[in-house]
Design an enzyme around this catalytic site. Structure first.
Site, PDB file in Angstrom:
ATOM      1  N   SER A 131       0.843  -1.190   0.000  1.00 37.65           N
ATOM      2  CA  SER A 131       0.000   0.000   0.000  1.00 37.65           C
ATOM      3  C   SER A 131       0.877   1.238   0.000  1.00 37.65           C
ATOM      4  O   SER A 131       2.094   1.160  -0.048  1.00 37.65           O
ATOM      5  CB  SER A 131      -0.901   0.027   1.229  1.00 37.65           C
ATOM      6  OG  SER A 131      -0.104  -0.007   2.397  1.00 37.65           O
ATOM      7  N   TYR A 136      -2.976   0.896  -3.225  1.00 42.05           N
ATOM      8  CA  TYR A 136      -4.132   1.495  -2.552  1.00 42.05           C
ATOM      9  C   TYR A 136      -3.650   2.270  -1.337  1.00 42.05           C
ATOM     10  O   TYR A 136      -2.541   2.069  -0.843  1.00 42.05           O
ATOM     11  CB  TYR A 136      -5.149   0.418  -2.158  1.00 42.05           C
ATOM     12  CG  TYR A 136      -4.602  -0.590  -1.179  1.00 42.05           C
ATOM     13  CD1 TYR A 136      -4.746  -0.405   0.190  1.00 42.05           C
ATOM     14  CD2 TYR A 136      -3.917  -1.718  -1.621  1.00 42.05           C
ATOM     15  CE1 TYR A 136      -4.223  -1.321   1.092  1.00 42.05           C
ATOM     16  CE2 TYR A 136      -3.392  -2.633  -0.730  1.00 42.05           C
ATOM     17  CZ  TYR A 136      -3.553  -2.429   0.623  1.00 42.05           C
ATOM     18  OH  TYR A 136      -3.019  -3.330   1.511  1.00 42.05           O
TER      19      TYR A 136
END
Length: 121
Positions: free
Chosen positions: A25, A58
């Protein structure tokens, strides 16, 4: 018809850390998320200005005010601490929505402090 357009970006953010041993991430300071209208869990493209790498990941929530921009997991191999990156999100708009289209562009300095927020490209 719909078209994919720039939704928001954080321009020239400085990578503060790269943590290989973490679930993948990008950690982004909460204030930067709010300013850019980006959301936790949202898919973003990362453009590394230093080496030309482009990849997607993300967002996870970073601590408010720390100005952290940290790539985690496999993405950590694509950056070095101190690299300049652009964090980009796109959205799909229909013709009617495009009449009032205003992407959010957050310009930051070397310390990831917000310098300016634009609503245009």
């Amino acid at each position: 018809m719909t078209i994919e357009m720039l939704y928001s970006k954080i321009h020239r953010a400085t990578v503060t850390d790269a943590n290989l041993n973490y679930v993948g991430s990008i950690t982004v300071d909460e204030e930067l998320l709010e300013a850019s209208m980006l959301r936790v869990g949202q898919k973003v493209e990362i453009l590394n200005i230093n080496n030309g790498e482009r990849f997607s990941t993300y967002i996870i929530l970073g601590e408010r005010g720390k100005r952290d921009i940290c790539l985690n997991g496999a993405a950590a191999r694509k950056v070095h601490k101190g690299d300049k990156i652009i964090i980009v999100a796109y959205a799909t708009y229909d013709e009617k929505e495009l009449q009032n289209y205003k992407p959010r562009v957050v310009l930051v300095n070397d310390n990831n402090d917000i310098e300016e927020i634009l609503e245009s490209i």
